[in-house]
Scaffold this active site. Sequence first.
Site, PDB file in Angstrom:
ATOM      1  N   ALA A  87      34.124  54.841  39.780  1.00  0.00           N
ATOM      2  CA  ALA A  87      33.161  54.508  38.728  1.00  0.00           C
ATOM      3  C   ALA A  87      32.193  53.431  39.208  1.00  0.00           C
ATOM      4  CB  ALA A  87      33.895  54.032  37.480  1.00  0.00           C
ATOM      5  N   TYR A 150      23.776  45.341  42.863  1.00  0.00           N
ATOM      6  CA  TYR A 150      24.537  46.470  43.391  1.00  0.00           C
ATOM      7  C   TYR A 150      25.161  46.113  44.736  1.00  0.00           C
ATOM      8  CZ  TYR A 150      25.618  51.250  44.869  1.00  0.00           C
ATOM      9  OH  TYR A 150      26.261  52.382  45.297  1.00  0.00           O
TER      10      TYR A 150
END
Length: 267
Positions: A87, A150
């Site tokens: 995920a 990220y």
Amino acid sequence: MSIQKVAIITGGSSGIGKSLVLKYANEGYAVVFTGRNENRMAQVVSELGERPHLSLELNAGDKDDNKKMVDETIKKFGRIDVLVCNAGISMRALFEEVELDVFKQLMDINFYGAIYATKFALPHLLESKGTIIAISSINGWRSTPARTAYSSSKFAMQGFFEALRTEVMTRDVNVLVVCPGFTSSNIRNAALNADGQAQGESPRDEKKMMTPDEVAQRTYTAAKKKKRDLILTFEGKMAVMLNKIIPSRLDKMIYKMMKKEPDNPLK
């Protein structure tokens, strides 16, 4: 009679996660997968058909949901042999402009989600002498501009699994970190902008990228061979190598490459 093995895949309703769910099901595993999009999850369930599975609509970044995921798996299947921490969510915005809540959201899902899932599943994986697979990114080796949150989450993720690997390596649990390069998936469409809204479309040509099915196949093979790391795509391998030998030059090369993206936020 052999005991059926069980694989958990977080974020299994689309992209690489979905391909991994179907791959492990095709290899005879009972599969448990999580997601938050009801329609996409229903599609995966339809494709699984009569094969043993459990779908759970859960938040990957929530500690209690991760505990529920493991508890429900044990309740239904009695064991865990593979945990795939897949995920994840991306972002695209300059750090000077991004809301700090966006940073927290990415860390909660990409990093802490993997921590929670592993914490609760680890006792069962130690018992089964199983495998942990972390789906990271080339951004876990080499950061790129406008993706600070990220890249941070993936660097943190890889640091955690490297430490965990050395903790469990004498107890027959293998830890594989997979770093896909650009892969055709929904992650860029769902990537958050500076305000935390999904950007809605990919800035790249998805047709020219590695497919999720190819990533799943190579991941499964690497896990069976008890590999330590899997770095995918020629561009990805070059980025990792060049970052070690000419990092300053690579800074400029990456800037120029990212500057070519449509509507890029670089100045």
